[in-house]
Design an enzyme around this catalytic site. Structure first.
Site, mmCIF file in Angstrom:
data_model
loop_
_atom_site.group_PDB
_atom_site.id
_atom_site.type_symbol
_atom_site.label_atom_id
_atom_site.label_comp_id
_atom_site.label_asym_id
_atom_site.label_seq_id
_atom_site.Cartn_x
_atom_site.Cartn_y
_atom_site.Cartn_z
ATOM 1 N N ASP A 38 35.854 69.795 -47.439
ATOM 2 C CA ASP A 38 37.154 69.133 -47.289
ATOM 3 C C ASP A 38 38.144 69.630 -48.341
ATOM 4 O O ASP A 38 39.348 69.501 -48.179
ATOM 5 C CB ASP A 38 36.981 67.613 -47.425
ATOM 6 C CG ASP A 38 36.175 67.046 -46.261
ATOM 7 O OD1 ASP A 38 36.366 67.530 -45.133
ATOM 8 O OD2 ASP A 38 35.345 66.145 -46.496
ATOM 9 N N ASN A 43 27.525 73.122 -49.680
ATOM 10 C CA ASN A 43 26.769 71.905 -49.375
ATOM 11 C C ASN A 43 25.408 72.268 -48.800
ATOM 12 O O ASN A 43 25.108 73.441 -48.606
ATOM 13 C CB ASN A 43 27.576 71.001 -48.433
ATOM 14 C CG ASN A 43 27.867 71.695 -47.114
ATOM 15 O OD1 ASN A 43 26.966 71.924 -46.304
ATOM 16 N ND2 ASN A 43 29.131 72.060 -46.898
ATOM 17 N N PRO A 46 42.205 72.926 -44.266
ATOM 18 C CA PRO A 46 42.663 72.469 -42.949
ATOM 19 C C PRO A 46 41.528 71.764 -42.205
ATOM 20 O O PRO A 46 40.367 72.172 -42.333
ATOM 21 C CB PRO A 46 43.055 73.767 -42.233
ATOM 22 C CG PRO A 46 42.401 74.869 -42.979
ATOM 23 C CD PRO A 46 42.195 74.393 -44.391
ATOM 24 N N LYS A 96 40.956 60.720 -35.216
ATOM 25 C CA LYS A 96 41.085 62.144 -34.878
ATOM 26 C C LYS A 96 41.319 62.353 -33.377
ATOM 27 O O LYS A 96 41.521 63.490 -32.945
ATOM 28 C CB LYS A 96 39.840 62.926 -35.325
ATOM 29 C CG LYS A 96 39.666 62.991 -36.847
ATOM 30 C CD LYS A 96 38.760 64.134 -37.278
ATOM 31 C CE LYS A 96 38.393 64.034 -38.751
ATOM 32 N NZ LYS A 96 37.671 65.199 -39.266
ATOM 33 N N ILE A 151 39.707 71.443 -39.109
ATOM 34 C CA ILE A 151 39.569 72.235 -37.873
ATOM 35 C C ILE A 151 39.483 71.317 -36.659
ATOM 36 O O ILE A 151 40.176 71.502 -35.654
ATOM 37 C CB ILE A 151 38.295 73.120 -37.942
ATOM 38 C CG1 ILE A 151 38.319 73.982 -39.213
ATOM 39 C CG2 ILE A 151 38.166 73.979 -36.693
ATOM 40 C CD1 ILE A 151 36.996 74.657 -39.531
HETATM 41 N N1 CTP Z 1 35.580 69.012 -39.953
HETATM 42 C C1 CTP Z 1 36.355 70.107 -39.661
HETATM 43 N N2 CTP Z 1 37.151 70.651 -40.611
HETATM 44 C C2 CTP Z 1 37.211 70.140 -41.850
HETATM 45 C C3 CTP Z 1 36.428 69.021 -42.177
HETATM 46 C C4 CTP Z 1 35.616 68.481 -41.195
HETATM 47 O O1 CTP Z 1 36.308 70.580 -38.521
HETATM 48 N N3 CTP Z 1 37.988 70.706 -42.753
HETATM 49 C C5 CTP Z 1 34.764 68.410 -38.898
HETATM 50 C C6 CTP Z 1 33.269 68.511 -39.097
HETATM 51 O O2 CTP Z 1 32.757 69.675 -38.463
HETATM 52 C C7 CTP Z 1 32.755 67.235 -38.439
HETATM 53 C C8 CTP Z 1 33.855 66.259 -38.729
HETATM 54 O O3 CTP Z 1 35.027 67.033 -38.898
HETATM 55 O O4 CTP Z 1 32.668 67.393 -37.033
HETATM 56 C C9 CTP Z 1 33.611 65.468 -39.944
HETATM 57 O O5 CTP Z 1 34.768 64.744 -40.205
HETATM 58 P P1 CTP Z 1 35.276 64.355 -41.651
HETATM 59 O O6 CTP Z 1 36.560 63.649 -41.475
HETATM 60 O O7 CTP Z 1 35.218 65.499 -42.584
HETATM 61 O O8 CTP Z 1 34.254 63.326 -42.021
HETATM 62 P P2 CTP Z 1 33.062 63.370 -42.969
HETATM 63 O O9 CTP Z 1 32.719 64.756 -43.428
HETATM 64 O O10 CTP Z 1 32.032 62.618 -42.251
HETATM 65 O O11 CTP Z 1 33.572 62.638 -44.261
HETATM 66 P P3 CTP Z 1 34.748 61.638 -44.678
HETATM 67 O O12 CTP Z 1 34.166 60.323 -44.400
HETATM 68 O O13 CTP Z 1 34.933 61.978 -46.088
HETATM 69 O O14 CTP Z 1 35.985 61.890 -43.903
#
Ligand code: CTP
Length: 403
Positions: free
Chosen positions: A278, A209, A304, A340, A306
């Site tokens: 993701d 990305n 996963p 979360k 994190i």
């Molecule tokens: N994050 C993480 N591990 C992942 C994916 C995301 O730690 N595998 C963390 C990112 O660092 C950020 C947050 O989760 O702090 C983003 O949440 P996420 O649920 O992935 O939301 P978005 O990327 O905003 O997208 P979506 O709306 O698709 O959930």
């Protein structure tokens, strides 16, 4: 840790182009509460005028040893006694050689012989001069005598070459001198994720990305400046690593997850600023894929989360997540905060290519029962403001340790 307020720093300036960075160093030392007196070599004074350092330090600058008028004020022995610390930045190859040989052929080297204060050198010179066996031997000898070194760094040089020899940044010199500092996160351990991840498809291709890691790096630097001990787990960055921060490289979501769990014990604050993929390809081909078929499908599986895994731990640190939204920013971020189980979430508007990879950003920050909008500004400023807010929320007992 030393308190800047009590520290008298004698700053020696050698004859290198990096002398211009020492102007910033004087400013930062004074901001940290140090008293600063500047002594320049003749060559140093050819790069930046003594008047500049006089204005910045608030004291006359000394250059010559045999200056009857100046010696009638604070003489060289008095200056050597006055100093709690001697810092030389830039320390040129010539200056290091003269110090290693114990010469006292100008005011600065004379003070260095006459002082009992600990010395810190920030070497700065052309790459070939740095690598020369004579310079390396002087460097080792000075270290054996207890002189501390900060840098040099690696990168582009004023002479047009690339390599080791760049003077350490003022912030890194300050950190080497004063330690982690005093601020609202003093004594706290902070773990930050930063940058993108790259999920391999084959040995040469990946899904990635546009994240540069700029916000995560700015947060790590701001947390460091707030007095914290900071570790940053990061993907491939488009910006330089911050000085004074422990760094762990992790290119994929899974390796970042593993690195975070390896270092989470005892952490007080976790900030997930990384743009973690993701999904990843189910398998990464061993060999480079050939374009044989007209179409191809890459099957993706979830990585996963994190942030969610850290937030689910008991006990757990204060947990801050980021949200990247293109629509209904506050509503979506609030849902993510609750789902979360975070202590705080910083929502980015990433519609139309904004925020990601850019030097400026605005943030909507939400926490249970409150929110704050940070208007568009450079990410460094934004990071400082966010760290300040986080420190306040942590101090107000918002930790969920006991849950
Ligand atoms: N994050 C993480 N591990 C992942 C994916 C995301 O730690 N595998 C963390 C990112 O660092 C950020 C947050 O989760 O702090 C983003 O949440 P996420 O649920 O992935 O939301 P978005 O990327 O905003 O997208 P979506 O709306 O698709 O959930």
């Amino acid at each position: 840790m030393e308190k800047g307020a009590e520290l008298k720093v004698l700053l020696g300036i050698g004859g290198g182009i990096a002398a211009y960075k020492s102007c910033e160093l004087v400013r930062r030392l004074r901001e940290a509460g140090c008293a600063v007196r500047v002594v320049m070599t003749r060559a140093g004074a050819a790069f930046v005028t003594p008047l500049t350092f006089q204005a910045l330090s608030g004291h006359p600058v000394r250059v010559d040893l045999l200056d009857a008028e100046a010696e009638s004020g604070m003489d060289h022995i008095a200056l050597a006694r006055w100093a709690d610390r001697v810092v030389i930045a830039p320390a040129t190859a010539d200056l290091m050689a003269r110090l290693a040989a114990g010469l006292a052929d100008d005011l600065l080297t004379t003070i260095c012989l006459a002082t009992e204060a600990p010395m810190l050198l920030a070497p700065a010179m052309n790459r070939v001069m740095w690598e020369h066996p004579a310079t390396q031997a002087n460097h080792r000898l000075l270290q054996q005598r207890g002189v501390r070194m900060v840098g040099p760094g690696t990168g582009g040089q004023a002479c047009g070459e690339t390599g080791a020899g760049r003077m350490a940044e003022p912030q890194a010199i300050l950190h080497a001198l004063l330690g982690p500092g005093t601020g609202p996160l003093t004594g706290k351990r902070v773990l930050i994720t930063a940058g993108p991840t790259q999920e391999p498809i084959d040995p040469v291709r990946f899904i990635g990305n546009r994240s540069s890691g700029r916000m995560g790096v700015a947060l790590a630097a701001a947390a460091r400046d707030a007095g914290a001990e900071v570790r940053m787990v990061h993907g491939p960055l488009g910006v330089a690593l911050p000085a004074g921060v422990n760094t762990v490289a992790a290119d994929t979501a899974e390796s970042m997850h593993a690195a975070v769990l390896r270092h989470i014990e005892g952490v007080d604050l976790f900030i997930a600023a990384a743009a973690v993929a993701d999904y990843r390809p189910r398998t990464a081909a061993d060999q480079k894929l050939k374009k044989n078929a007209a179409e191809m499908t890459v099957e993706l599986v979830r990585t996963p989360d994190i942030l969610a895994d850290v937030a689910a731990r008991r006990p757990r640190p204060f947990v801050v997540g980021f949200a990247a939204e293109t629509a209904e920013l506050r509503e979506n971020a609030r849902v993510k905060l609750e789902r979360k189980g975070l202590d705080m979430i910083a929502a980015n508007d990433v519609s139309a290519g904004r925020a990601i990879g850019a030097p400026e950003n605005s943030l909507t920050v939400l926490w249970p029962g409150g929110e704050r909008l940070f208007p568009e500004q450079p990410k460094d400023d934004l990071a400082r403001a966010l760290i300040e807010l986080i420190a306040k929320r942590m101090a107000s007992g918002a930790e969920t340790d006991s849950n």
